[in-house]
Design a protein around this motif. Structure first.
Motif, mmCIF file in Angstrom:
data_model
loop_
_atom_site.group_PDB
_atom_site.id
_atom_site.type_symbol
_atom_site.label_atom_id
_atom_site.label_comp_id
_atom_site.label_asym_id
_atom_site.label_seq_id
_atom_site.Cartn_x
_atom_site.Cartn_y
_atom_site.Cartn_z
ATOM 1 N N GLY A 187 0.812 -1.208 0.000
ATOM 2 C CA GLY A 187 0.000 0.000 0.000
ATOM 3 C C GLY A 187 0.847 1.259 0.000
ATOM 4 O O GLY A 187 1.739 1.437 -0.827
ATOM 5 N N MET A 188 0.567 2.137 0.969
ATOM 6 C CA MET A 188 1.268 3.416 1.053
ATOM 7 C C MET A 188 2.469 3.381 1.994
ATOM 8 O O MET A 188 3.089 4.428 2.240
ATOM 9 C CB MET A 188 0.298 4.504 1.521
ATOM 10 N N GLN A 189 2.823 2.200 2.501
ATOM 11 C CA GLN A 189 3.933 2.122 3.452
ATOM 12 C C GLN A 189 5.203 2.765 2.905
ATOM 13 O O GLN A 189 5.871 3.540 3.599
ATOM 14 C CB GLN A 189 4.221 0.657 3.794
ATOM 15 N N LEU A 219 -3.910 4.525 7.858
ATOM 16 C CA LEU A 219 -3.801 3.242 7.180
ATOM 17 C C LEU A 219 -4.724 2.248 7.872
ATOM 18 O O LEU A 219 -4.880 2.285 9.092
ATOM 19 C CB LEU A 219 -2.362 2.724 7.221
ATOM 20 N N GLY A 245 -2.784 -2.873 8.248
ATOM 21 C CA GLY A 245 -2.064 -2.309 7.110
ATOM 22 C C GLY A 245 -0.599 -2.027 7.367
ATOM 23 O O GLY A 245 0.077 -1.425 6.533
ATOM 24 N N PHE A 267 -1.264 11.009 4.277
ATOM 25 C CA PHE A 267 -1.480 9.798 3.485
ATOM 26 C C PHE A 267 -2.731 9.099 4.030
ATOM 27 O O PHE A 267 -2.786 8.760 5.213
ATOM 28 C CB PHE A 267 -0.292 8.841 3.591
ATOM 29 N N ASP A 322 -4.895 5.848 3.085
ATOM 30 C CA ASP A 322 -5.014 4.662 2.240
ATOM 31 C C ASP A 322 -6.468 4.197 2.215
ATOM 32 O O ASP A 322 -7.303 4.657 3.006
ATOM 33 C CB ASP A 322 -4.120 3.545 2.781
ATOM 34 N N SER A 323 -6.758 3.294 1.312
ATOM 35 C CA SER A 323 -8.108 2.731 1.237
ATOM 36 C C SER A 323 -8.429 1.978 2.520
ATOM 37 O O SER A 323 -7.558 1.347 3.136
ATOM 38 C CB SER A 323 -8.206 1.777 0.042
ATOM 39 N N GLU A 348 -14.073 7.614 0.875
ATOM 40 C CA GLU A 348 -13.789 6.895 -0.374
ATOM 41 C C GLU A 348 -15.033 6.921 -1.268
ATOM 42 O O GLU A 348 -15.851 5.998 -1.249
ATOM 43 C CB GLU A 348 -13.357 5.460 -0.088
#
Length: 631
Positions: free
Chosen positions: A34-36, A53, A57, A210, A212-213, A403
């Motif tokens: 993911g965005m890590q 996150l 996650g 950030f 994330d989904s 989202e």
């Protein structure tokens, strides 16, 4: 220098390639998820971050890796001793020099920890916000070079969030005391308003955000409306749900301490290894019970919200809410305790009108600004609207968090069995009018009797009301569904009245909109007609309302793989018992299953499996191979 401190080959400043190498060597993973990677890169460059996150996650890796790579000590502010203990033990297993300072650490241990920090032998130090504010800790930290400051569970900062903690509000002072140290705030649950409050309170206005989904495709969500407010019936349903998942580790959330003790005992009587956990126990007893849950396979924890952020058990296969939480944030965080290993897990919520009444009473009793209270009431109603609604549950939650492009999950109870919606606007008008004319002096049952014209020993004044018997075409159960839905929507409200709730009108603007047919009311079940042939007026052979019959997917594996997997779990259990740590900090089930499937013949092959880092390979590799060879 700590054992995990790397030697950089390319530049003096660590970059994302160095981070990937460390991730592989220590954690045993080939790349970030993911965005890590983006979060890690921003921190490595010295920038501030707010990272939202999803549960599971890998939020902790986002600050643990930069703390190791950057020069100095990584400071982590965490809200729970159990959470700090768990993360520190897991890091030690991976060869990371980590420590914690809390009320359970002796004076000698504290001295040793500070000495290690001063000599540069420590990668990460975990502290509580209360500990950070007490004594001279800030001054002692100011004498040390800090690589970063991480604020875990950052939603605790915000009064708009679901778990506000005043001590977190003071963490904005870190910006003044350590102006040149990058800071990262991480959380799994924060809507837009909460995120803005976190940034403002922590003085992170320049931070990169950030988000994330919130998708958790391995979670199968469902909700069941309680048939009544009877605790015995709810307990019976919980026991039934747990029995259907016998042998699987799970969590059952209850709204009260008494409820935890009662349900845990009922589950034990039914043959389940159930453990009660709540804030009424002293710290040592809670720690002992948490250790049992983490170590004993197939254990079920029955807990209040006191058991939440301290849970890092990866293989929880189900989360059941015997009593629903107070908001969608709390719901998503608690449900998110299931399936952190990425394997299928279930989230089941039982709910009813008495639950939302209880949630609103609890909010009303808390000291908070009226504006904050109004926001929290709206959050509670949004949760119940989701539970009683007809929109995909995961989609509804993801859209709540912003989202807008979230699609139906395809696996929740709504997606699997789309409910039949019924336009109940006219019946809702009748119910609202009845409550208005009865003046808020009666409970749900009496209102239903009034609408169906079945009030016992009815007085003339009531018979003369225009709403008397106006709903005789709908069964009593049908009216209960409609009244419950209006309670969830906030158009009706319940007054506790010493345990005998009275129903009155709620949101005046919404009620007027229904009266004017400007607002449509839809309920999920077509109200059955009145049956004069039964004593209750409800029709015979009512269709099942519990949602029973759904079968969870059964995991399948070859007999040889299962034999190796069980042998590895037994080996892991022995190692965990020797060290007094939870089994999953040695290896997660997902890693053991991959080992069982790959059947590696040497250390190099074993080291290539995801989740087997160099430290664990050195420490456990020989034992794993011996276990496999013994079969």
């Amino acid at each position: 220098m700590p054992a995990t401190q790397p030697q950089f080959s390319s530049t003096d400043t660590p970059d994302l390639n160095d981070a990937r190498a460390l991730l592989s060597r220590v954690w045993g993973h080939a790349d970030f998820r993911g965005m890590q990677g983006q979060v890690v890169e921003q921190i490595l460059s010295g920038g501030d971050v707010l990272a939202v996150l999803p549960t599971g996650g890998g939020k902790s890796v986002c600050y643990q890796i930069p703390a190791i790579l950057r020069p100095g000590l990584g400071l982590v502010v965490s809200p729970l001793i159990a959470l700090m203990t768990d993360q520190v033990e897991a890091l030690k297993q991976q060869g990371v020099a980590a420590a914690r300072l809390d009320s359970g650490v002796s004076m000698d241990e504290r001295s040793a920890i500070w000495a290690a920090a001063r000599s540069g032998e420590l990668d990460l130090l975990y502290v509580s916000p209360e500990g950070l504010a007490a004594g001279a800790m800030m001054d002692r930290l100011a004498e040390l070079p800090l690589s970063l400051i991480a604020i875990d569970e950052a939603h605790c900062v915000s009064q708009w969030g679901h778990d506000f903690r005043p001590d977190y509000r003071n963490l904005g002072l870190l910006a003044e005391r350590f102006p040149h140290v990058p800071r990262i705030a991480v959380t799994a649950t924060a809507d837009a308003r909460t995120r803005d409050d976190i940034l403002r309170s922590l003085r992170l206005e320049e931070a990169k955000v950030f988000v994330d989904s919130f998708a958790r495709p391995n979670l199968q969500l469902s909700a069941e409306r309680k048939e009544s407010a009877s605790r015995a019936k709810t307990d019976a349903r919980v026991i039934e749900l747990v029995r259907e998942r016998r042998g699987k580790p799970g969590v059952v959330y209850c709204g009260s301490r008494d409820g935890c003790d009662r349900v845990a005992q009922a589950l034990r009587d039914a043959g389940t290894n159930a453990i009660a956990y709540h804030a009424g126990m002293d710290n040592k007893e809670r720690d002992r019970r948490l250790e049992r849950f983490l170590a004993e396979e197939g254990a079920v924890m029955v807990a209040t919200i006191a058991f939440g952020m301290g849970v890092d058990k990866a293989d929880v296969r189900f989360v059941i809410h015997a009593d629903p939480p107070g908001s969608l944030e709390a719901y998503w965080q608690e449900i998110g305790r299931g399936g952190r290993d990425g394997e299928p897990a279930e989230g089941i919520t039982l709910y009813g009108p008495s639950d939302i009444a209880w949630a609103l009473r609890r909010l009303d009793s808390r000291p908070m600004a009226e504006e904050v209270k109004q926001v929290q009431v709206r959050k509670a109603r949004q949760l119940f609207a989701m539970l009683d609604g007809a929109v995909c549950r995961a989609q509804a939650v993801r859209r709540y968090f912003g989202e807008t492009d979230a699609e139906p999950c395809g696996v929740c109870d709504i997606c699997g069995d789309p409910p039949q919606l019924y336009d109940a606007t006219v019946p809702a008008q009748k119910a609202l009018a009845a409550v208005q004319r009865l003046g808020g002096r009666f409970g749900r049952g009496r209102i239903v009797d009034h609408l169906t014209g079945r009030t016992k020993a009815v007085q003339p004044w009531e018979q003369q009301l225009s709403t008397w018997g106006i709903g005789a075409d709908i069964s009593p159960n049908g009216w209960r569904d409609i009244v419950d839905h209006l309670l969830f929507e906030g158009m009706l409200v319940e007054d506790a009245n010493d345990g005998k709730p009275l129903v009155g009108l709620g949101d005046g603007e919404a009620v007027r909109a229904v009266y004017k047919t400007e607002r449509k009311i839809e309920v999920r079940r077509v109200p059955a007609g009145f049956d004069a042939g039964t004593r209750s007026g409800n029709p015979r052979n009512r269709r099942d309302r519990t949602g029973e019959g759904r079968n969870a997917a059964l995991e399948t594996m070859d007999a040889d793989v299962r034999s190796r997997f069980e042998a590895l779990r037994a080996w892991r259990r022995d190692r965990a018992s020797e060290q007094h740590v939870p089994p999953y900090v040695i290896f997660q089930d997902k890693t053991l299953l991959e080992i069982a499937q790959a059947e590696p013949g040497d250390l190099n092959s074993l080291g290539a499996i995801s989740g087997v880092g160099q430290s664990k390979l050195d420490r456990y590799g020989k034992g794993v191979l011996e276990t496999l060879n013994a079969l």
